[in-house]
Design an enzyme around this catalytic site. Structure first.
Site, PDB file in Angstrom:
ATOM      1  N   SER A 119      39.986 -16.456  21.455  1.00  0.00           N
ATOM      2  CA  SER A 119      38.808 -17.078  20.840  1.00  0.00           C
ATOM      3  C   SER A 119      37.929 -17.715  21.917  1.00  0.00           C
ATOM      4  O   SER A 119      36.700 -17.659  21.849  1.00  0.00           O
ATOM      5  CB  SER A 119      39.233 -18.180  19.869  1.00  0.00           C
ATOM      6  OG  SER A 119      39.524 -17.648  18.606  1.00  0.00           O
ATOM      7  N   LYS A 157      38.095 -27.000  18.154  1.00  0.00           N
ATOM      8  CA  LYS A 157      38.416 -25.596  17.884  1.00  0.00           C
ATOM      9  C   LYS A 157      39.636 -25.490  16.992  1.00  0.00           C
ATOM     10  O   LYS A 157      40.623 -26.210  17.185  1.00  0.00           O
ATOM     11  CB  LYS A 157      38.714 -24.913  19.230  1.00  0.00           C
ATOM     12  CG  LYS A 157      38.816 -23.423  19.148  1.00  0.00           C
ATOM     13  CD  LYS A 157      37.470 -22.739  19.205  1.00  0.00           C
ATOM     14  CE  LYS A 157      37.533 -21.275  18.857  1.00  0.00           C
ATOM     15  NZ  LYS A 157      37.599 -21.051  17.396  1.00  0.00           N
ATOM     16  N   HIS A 193      38.141 -34.947  23.237  1.00  0.00           N
ATOM     17  CA  HIS A 193      38.250 -35.185  24.694  1.00  0.00           C
ATOM     18  C   HIS A 193      37.633 -34.030  25.463  1.00  0.00           C
ATOM     19  O   HIS A 193      37.257 -34.176  26.624  1.00  0.00           O
ATOM     20  CB  HIS A 193      39.718 -35.410  25.108  1.00  0.00           C
ATOM     21  CG  HIS A 193      40.548 -34.172  25.106  1.00  0.00           C
ATOM     22  ND1 HIS A 193      40.933 -33.543  23.943  1.00  0.00           N
ATOM     23  CD2 HIS A 193      41.029 -33.416  26.106  1.00  0.00           C
ATOM     24  CE1 HIS A 193      41.617 -32.455  24.257  1.00  0.00           C
ATOM     25  NE2 HIS A 193      41.695 -32.356  25.555  1.00  0.00           N
ATOM     26  N   LYS A 248      47.869 -27.486  21.649  1.00  0.00           N
ATOM     27  CA  LYS A 248      47.928 -26.056  21.984  1.00  0.00           C
ATOM     28  C   LYS A 248      46.884 -25.714  23.049  1.00  0.00           C
ATOM     29  O   LYS A 248      47.189 -25.095  24.067  1.00  0.00           O
ATOM     30  CB  LYS A 248      47.652 -25.263  20.702  1.00  0.00           C
ATOM     31  CG  LYS A 248      47.816 -23.784  20.817  1.00  0.00           C
ATOM     32  CD  LYS A 248      47.415 -23.065  19.520  1.00  0.00           C
ATOM     33  CE  LYS A 248      48.373 -23.256  18.370  1.00  0.00           C
ATOM     34  NZ  LYS A 248      48.222 -22.256  17.282  1.00  0.00           N
ATOM     35  N   LYS A 283      40.706 -28.271  12.629  1.00  0.00           N
ATOM     36  CA  LYS A 283      41.246 -27.339  11.629  1.00  0.00           C
ATOM     37  C   LYS A 283      40.496 -27.543  10.332  1.00  0.00           C
ATOM     38  O   LYS A 283      40.043 -28.655  10.041  1.00  0.00           O
ATOM     39  CB  LYS A 283      42.741 -27.609  11.397  1.00  0.00           C
ATOM     40  CG  LYS A 283      43.486 -26.420  10.824  1.00  0.00           C
ATOM     41  CD  LYS A 283      43.824 -25.450  11.931  1.00  0.00           C
ATOM     42  CE  LYS A 283      44.772 -24.359  11.582  1.00  0.00           C
ATOM     43  NZ  LYS A 283      45.306 -23.744  12.803  1.00  0.00           N
TER      44      LYS A 283
HETATM   45  N1  GLU Z   1      44.163 -20.116  13.730  1.00  0.00           N
HETATM   46  C1  GLU Z   1      44.594 -19.811  15.063  1.00  0.00           C
HETATM   47  C2  GLU Z   1      45.510 -20.910  15.572  1.00  0.00           C
HETATM   48  O1  GLU Z   1      45.988 -21.681  14.797  1.00  0.00           O
HETATM   49  C3  GLU Z   1      43.418 -19.537  15.987  1.00  0.00           C
HETATM   50  C4  GLU Z   1      42.501 -20.675  16.204  1.00  0.00           C
HETATM   51  C5  GLU Z   1      41.261 -20.330  17.004  1.00  0.00           C
HETATM   52  O2  GLU Z   1      41.145 -19.199  17.449  1.00  0.00           O
HETATM   53  O3  GLU Z   1      40.429 -21.224  17.162  1.00  0.00           O
HETATM   54  O4  GLU Z   1      45.826 -20.997  16.717  1.00  0.00           O
END
Ligand code: GLU
Length: 473
Positions: free
Chosen positions: A364, A72, A67, A96, A108
């Site tokens: 990030s 990420k 979306h 998140k 992921k």
């Molecule tokens: N692995 C971290 C998380 O689960 C960071 C992910 C990121 O920075 O894209 O939030």
């Protein structure tokens, strides 16, 4: 790493989503689209190990939602990796990012290996080959999908990823933005290392500054003098402890695999860290009492409990014995749904992971912006701000005939460096997200807990995005 034997990790995320969606008015179809994982890429590839043998590696990348672009989320190296887990973690990234207003879809990745069992050279080969597989299928790129560190990975792996990507995409001007969490020398941003711990602190501090919430919990306003227990002295636990201590709270207990230590006068995380490095254990720290089991720390009398280690550590069995007033989920999934119910009954406030540990992805986002703009934060304005502040101070002192103290002079004159801007961006992000979630909860008191309120916030944002995008015919 399923959170309950009766349903898988992904199903448990769906359950929390369904619980929250009842407090929204979105079309069922939109809700179904949000929940679904858009693309699941399962791969197998061979690597030649140092002893000459060939091993077939199982790996994944899941893009939960587009979306917003890019997708990420981190990449984990663990022998527990499986498709269900990666799907669940990818969905959590969508929610998140939405909660903290970071304009990304969720993703992921995972490689099913125990990194401790491989040499550095083998790990490099695995990481580079994984990246090449992602490139082949168009599953990575600054505008497509941007991985980051997660469990078992760090800046070293991110450096291998960006190098592999850039070499396969010659001339791609934004190649550095294909992954975040890189070392600063390879296009990383200052402030990424402490980001998650600092975000945890900012989130909890904001909750503690809410008068009505503190009154309900029988606590005074502010984080100062609150007693804090932290489980885990890894990157997130260590930095959470540091920022709570610097913020005036008292970290009375720290726990690691081998046990826990307690000191009512407060512990200094750096001293404990050095003690553990020297002796191999957190136990027997001068001035502190040893606790028999590390999980004993979870049941201590305290104001704030921060589980910053593993998932499922607070469950239906031990939740009734938890005496903290506030639980800040710094780890992913430390409290089970059964624990949530017990907390709701006992009036314990559980501040949920998917928003509280969003500091990593927030920074990030700043790193990705830096990579796209090809300039370090602060480079353009630092001098200008310092010159301006010098002039203002001079004027102030000559008009009043008084001079400012040295400490204040330094503070006022200081122009922003990269880490100042990153910390301030993170502070703003966490404060805004906390207020948005609490507002939703206040407007609808039948929402049972803060986790559900956070999900409602995420669903509303993602659904609005889908509704405005329109759905292709
Ligand atoms: N692995 C971290 C998380 O689960 C960071 C992910 C990121 O920075 O894209 O939030």
């Amino acid at each position: 790493m399923s959170s309950n034997p009766n349903y898988s990790f992904f199903q448990s995320v769906e359950k929390s989503f369904d619980k929250a969606s009842k407090f929204t008015n979105w079309d069922l179809g939109i809700l179904e689209q949000i929940k679904a994982c858009n693309s699941v890429y399962q791969m197998r590839f061979p690597v030649k190990l140092d002893d000459g043998s060939i091993e077939v590696i199982e790996a994944y990348r899941v893009q939960h939602s587009q979306h917003k672009s890019p997708c990420k989320g981190g990449i984990r190296f663990s022998d527990e990796v499986n498709q269900d887990e990666v799907m669940a973690l990818a969905s959590l990234m969508t929610y998140k990012c939405a909660i903290v207003n970071v304009p990304f879809g969720g993703g992921k990745g995972g490689i099913k290996i125990d990194p401790k069992k491989y040499s550095v050279y083998e790990l490099e080969k695995i990481t580079r080959r994984y990246t090449a597989e992602l490139v082949k299928k168009n599953f990575i790129g600054p505008g497509i999908d941007v991985p980051a560190p997660d469990y078992g990975t760090g800046p070293r792996e991110m450096a291998w990823i960006v190098d592999t990507y850039a070499s396969l995409k010659p001339g791609e001007i934004d190649a550095a933005g294909c992954v975040t969490g890189k070392p600063v020398t390879q296009g990383g941003v200052r402030g990424r290392t402490e980001a998650t711990g600092l975000g945890v602190f900012f989130g909890i501090r904001e909750v503690c500054n809410m008068e009505d919430t503190m009154t309900k919990l029988g606590l005074t306003v502010g984080v100062e003098n609150k007693t804090v227990v932290i489980q885990g002295l890894g990157n997130v636990g260590y930095h959470s402890a540091k920022f709570f201590r610097e913020g005036g709270a008292k970290v009375i207990a720290l726990a690691e695999y081998e046990g826990a230590i307690f000191n009512a006068d407060g512990l200094n995380e750096e001293e404990v860290f050095q003690h553990r490095k020297a002796t191999g254990s957190i136990l027997n720290f001068p001035g502190a009492t040893n606790l028999a089991k590390n999980t004993d720390a979870l049941e201590l009398e305290c104001d704030i409990l921060i589980p910053a280690a593993l998932e499922n550590v607070i469950n239906g069995e031990n939740a009734p014995r938890v005496k903290a007033k506030i639980i800040g989920e710094a780890a992913n999934g430390p409290c089970t749904p059964e624990a949530d119910e017990i907390f709701a009954q006992k009036g314990i406030l559980c501040v949920p992971d998917m928003y509280l540990n969003a500091g990593g992805v927030t920074v990030s986002y700043f790193e990705w912006l830096k990579n796209l703009s090809h300039v370090r934060y602060g480079r353009m304005e630092k001098r200008l701000t310092e010159n301006l502040n010098t002039k203002i101070l001079e004027q102030l002192e000559s008009l009043t005939g008084k001079s400012v103290s040295d400490a204040n002079r330094e503070f006022i004159m200081h122009g922003p460096e990269e880490h100042d801007l990153v910390h301030s961006g993170l502070e703003e992000t966490m404060i805004t997200a906390t207020r948005e979630i609490m507002e939703i909860w206040k407007e609808n008191p039948s929402i049972p807990d803060m986790r559900t309120a956070a999900y409602v916030s995420a669903i509303n944002k993602v659904a609005t995005s889908y509704a405005q995008l329109g759905i292709f015919p």
